[in-house]
Scaffold this motif. Sequence first.
Motif, mmCIF file in Angstrom:
data_model
loop_
_atom_site.group_PDB
_atom_site.id
_atom_site.type_symbol
_atom_site.label_atom_id
_atom_site.label_comp_id
_atom_site.label_asym_id
_atom_site.label_seq_id
_atom_site.Cartn_x
_atom_site.Cartn_y
_atom_site.Cartn_z
ATOM 1 N N MET A 1 0.820 -1.214 0.000
ATOM 2 C CA MET A 1 0.000 0.000 0.000
ATOM 3 C C MET A 1 0.859 1.271 0.000
ATOM 4 S SD MET A 1 -2.981 1.073 2.739
ATOM 5 C CE MET A 1 -1.851 0.875 4.127
ATOM 6 N N LEU A 2 1.821 1.360 0.922
ATOM 7 C CA LEU A 2 2.701 2.524 0.998
ATOM 8 C C LEU A 2 4.147 2.174 0.648
ATOM 9 C CD1 LEU A 2 1.334 4.191 4.268
ATOM 10 C CD2 LEU A 2 1.002 4.989 1.936
ATOM 11 N N GLN A 3 4.365 0.985 0.211
ATOM 12 C CA GLN A 3 5.719 0.541 -0.089
ATOM 13 C C GLN A 3 6.367 1.432 -1.154
ATOM 14 O OE1 GLN A 3 5.987 -3.580 -1.075
ATOM 15 N NE2 GLN A 3 8.193 -3.610 -1.144
ATOM 16 N N GLY A 4 7.553 1.953 -0.831
ATOM 17 C CA GLY A 4 8.290 2.783 -1.763
ATOM 18 C C GLY A 4 7.812 4.221 -1.855
ATOM 19 N N LYS A 5 6.723 4.571 -1.153
ATOM 20 C CA LYS A 5 6.167 5.919 -1.241
ATOM 21 C C LYS A 5 6.991 6.920 -0.436
ATOM 22 C CE LYS A 5 2.479 4.576 -3.577
ATOM 23 N NZ LYS A 5 2.318 4.913 -4.998
ATOM 24 N N LYS A 6 6.900 8.168 -0.843
ATOM 25 C CA LYS A 6 7.546 9.256 -0.112
ATOM 26 C C LYS A 6 6.492 9.938 0.763
ATOM 27 C CE LYS A 6 11.142 10.145 -3.543
ATOM 28 N NZ LYS A 6 11.758 11.155 -4.461
ATOM 29 N N ILE A 7 6.769 9.995 2.056
ATOM 30 C CA ILE A 7 5.799 10.443 3.054
ATOM 31 C C ILE A 7 6.286 11.716 3.726
ATOM 32 C CG2 ILE A 7 4.455 9.736 5.077
ATOM 33 C CD1 ILE A 7 4.148 7.784 2.748
ATOM 34 N N LEU A 8 5.366 12.623 4.059
ATOM 35 C CA LEU A 8 5.680 13.768 4.901
ATOM 36 C C LEU A 8 4.686 13.794 6.063
ATOM 37 C CD1 LEU A 8 6.880 17.272 4.199
ATOM 38 C CD2 LEU A 8 4.701 17.091 5.397
ATOM 39 N N ILE A 9 5.211 14.004 7.281
ATOM 40 C CA ILE A 9 4.366 14.117 8.473
ATOM 41 C C ILE A 9 4.537 15.506 9.065
ATOM 42 C CG2 ILE A 9 3.764 13.137 10.718
ATOM 43 C CD1 ILE A 9 5.269 10.600 9.914
ATOM 44 N N THR A 10 3.459 16.303 9.076
ATOM 45 C CA THR A 10 3.530 17.588 9.765
ATOM 46 C C THR A 10 3.384 17.326 11.265
ATOM 47 O OG1 THR A 10 1.144 18.063 9.748
ATOM 48 C CG2 THR A 10 2.419 18.715 7.799
ATOM 49 N N GLY A 11 4.139 18.050 12.073
ATOM 50 C CA GLY A 11 4.114 17.783 13.512
ATOM 51 C C GLY A 11 4.656 16.403 13.829
ATOM 52 N N GLY A 12 5.649 15.990 13.062
ATOM 53 C CA GLY A 12 6.126 14.611 13.109
ATOM 54 C C GLY A 12 6.876 14.205 14.356
ATOM 55 N N THR A 21 5.847 7.204 12.477
ATOM 56 C CA THR A 21 7.132 7.042 11.785
ATOM 57 C C THR A 21 7.650 5.613 11.934
ATOM 58 O OG1 THR A 21 7.701 9.369 12.103
ATOM 59 C CG2 THR A 21 9.524 7.846 11.672
ATOM 60 N N HIS A 22 7.627 5.090 13.152
ATOM 61 C CA HIS A 22 8.050 3.703 13.387
ATOM 62 C C HIS A 22 7.251 2.744 12.500
ATOM 63 C CE1 HIS A 22 10.904 3.973 16.706
ATOM 64 N NE2 HIS A 22 10.147 4.889 17.276
ATOM 65 N N ARG A 23 5.946 2.934 12.452
ATOM 66 C CA ARG A 23 5.067 2.043 11.675
ATOM 67 C C ARG A 23 5.354 2.161 10.177
ATOM 68 N NH1 ARG A 23 -0.150 0.084 13.094
ATOM 69 N NH2 ARG A 23 -1.014 -1.030 11.310
ATOM 70 N N LEU A 24 5.547 3.375 9.705
ATOM 71 C CA LEU A 24 5.807 3.585 8.276
ATOM 72 C C LEU A 24 7.122 2.945 7.850
ATOM 73 C CD1 LEU A 24 4.665 7.304 7.960
ATOM 74 C CD2 LEU A 24 3.618 5.353 6.789
ATOM 75 N N LEU A 25 8.135 3.039 8.685
ATOM 76 C CA LEU A 25 9.432 2.445 8.352
ATOM 77 C C LEU A 25 9.326 0.921 8.240
ATOM 78 C CD1 LEU A 25 11.772 4.661 10.561
ATOM 79 C CD2 LEU A 25 11.475 4.769 8.073
ATOM 80 N N LYS A 26 8.420 0.322 9.016
ATOM 81 C CA LYS A 26 8.190 -1.121 8.915
ATOM 82 C C LYS A 26 7.442 -1.479 7.630
ATOM 83 C CE LYS A 26 8.094 -1.973 13.910
ATOM 84 N NZ LYS A 26 7.247 -2.367 15.071
ATOM 85 N N GLU A 27 6.750 -0.485 7.056
ATOM 86 C CA GLU A 27 6.000 -0.709 5.818
ATOM 87 C C GLU A 27 6.882 -0.576 4.577
ATOM 88 O OE1 GLU A 27 2.573 -1.315 5.338
ATOM 89 O OE2 GLU A 27 2.434 -1.645 7.498
ATOM 90 N N ASN A 28 8.180 -0.368 4.785
ATOM 91 C CA ASN A 28 9.135 -0.240 3.678
ATOM 92 C C ASN A 28 8.827 0.935 2.756
ATOM 93 O OD1 ASN A 28 10.750 -2.479 4.431
ATOM 94 N ND2 ASN A 28 9.232 -3.864 3.549
ATOM 95 N N VAL A 29 8.494 2.068 3.346
ATOM 96 C CA VAL A 29 8.295 3.274 2.544
ATOM 97 C C VAL A 29 9.640 3.749 2.006
ATOM 98 C CG1 VAL A 29 6.239 3.974 3.821
ATOM 99 C CG2 VAL A 29 8.485 4.783 4.568
ATOM 100 N N GLY A 30 9.572 4.645 1.018
ATOM 101 C CA GLY A 30 10.819 5.134 0.430
ATOM 102 C C GLY A 30 11.505 6.163 1.297
ATOM 103 N N VAL A 31 10.761 7.200 1.706
ATOM 104 C CA VAL A 31 11.302 8.299 2.504
ATOM 105 C C VAL A 31 10.224 8.764 3.485
ATOM 106 C CG1 VAL A 31 12.055 10.728 2.464
ATOM 107 C CG2 VAL A 31 12.920 9.146 0.746
#
Length: 329
Positions: A1-12, A21-31
């Motif tokens: 679903m989010l694999q390889g995607k570039k993500i931005l979190i406001t108030g991260g 952030t921890h969860r997204l990194l486990k999802e193998n996102v790009g950035v």
Amino acid sequence: MLQGKKILITGGTGSLGTALTHRLLKENVGVVRIYSRDEWKQTQMQEKIRDKRLRFLIGDVRDKDRLSRAMEGIDVVFHTAALKHVPVAEYNPFEAIKTNVIGTQNVIESCLDNEVKMALAIGTDKAVSPLNTYGATKLLMERMFTAANFYKGAHKTDFLCVRYGNVLGSRGSVAPKFIEQIQKDGKITITDPRMTRFNITMKQALDLIFRAIKNGKDGEVFIPKLKAYTVDELKNAIIEIIGKKIQVQKIPVRPGEKFHETLINKDEIAYTFESKDDYIIRSPGVETLSDVKSRNLKKVKFTEPYSSDKVELINKQELKDIILKEKLL
């Protein structure tokens, strides 16, 4: 679903942003780009999470130029930045408007300018029939996000929201406040023990966010199906875990504080559907029968507001189990 995607979190760098952030990194996102204004929190987070996919950008959602530059090449935006404390917003309403309302407008326009594919905003129960300044600004945030689907014209960004109460154990919520008071002064201050609050853990909040990203359509608001607890039962659970006598001091209700939390008000019921795990409020005019059937959504059957005094209550033992599992003590 989010694999390889570039993500931005406001108030991260906040509680949710860090967990997300921890969860997204486990999802193998790009950035994952962390966009926030507190350099100290960014430094701490960078030291704790060492991952080459992380980028830390100093900036404020009030600064549209900086925000737009931070979104270059981004696929998905999670908008968690806000002034969140009820008393702070009550005594600094202009500042709350600048961050929660104008900041949200900047997020929406920056998403459109950069052709972001999806943007999800984090709402709150306090936006439902708001009683305080914070709730009013978050109501506007939510309305702006759902209305952005009509505002966007030919742009392809999908805008959606999730809505829930305070995460158990997050900064500013009642459980860590009680624990901090006990550790510092050996007593608890409590407004009214009969007050009720929805119970949601950080894992449940993250699961909700990911369900919304996976299943959501333009202009929808996802709300989880939750149980609730009384403030008195939470207090008793914490005291029993600590195992010693604690003094309880009654204090006045804070300005803008609600007795019960509401996640769906009476007027929203007409536009509310449900799936297995969530209630979904759909913008008037966009609910089509074919879409509802294809997603196995059903019209909700309740006729009264979805509030914390009308759902199943968690007992003291269940609260103790949750507190220990979440490692709040």
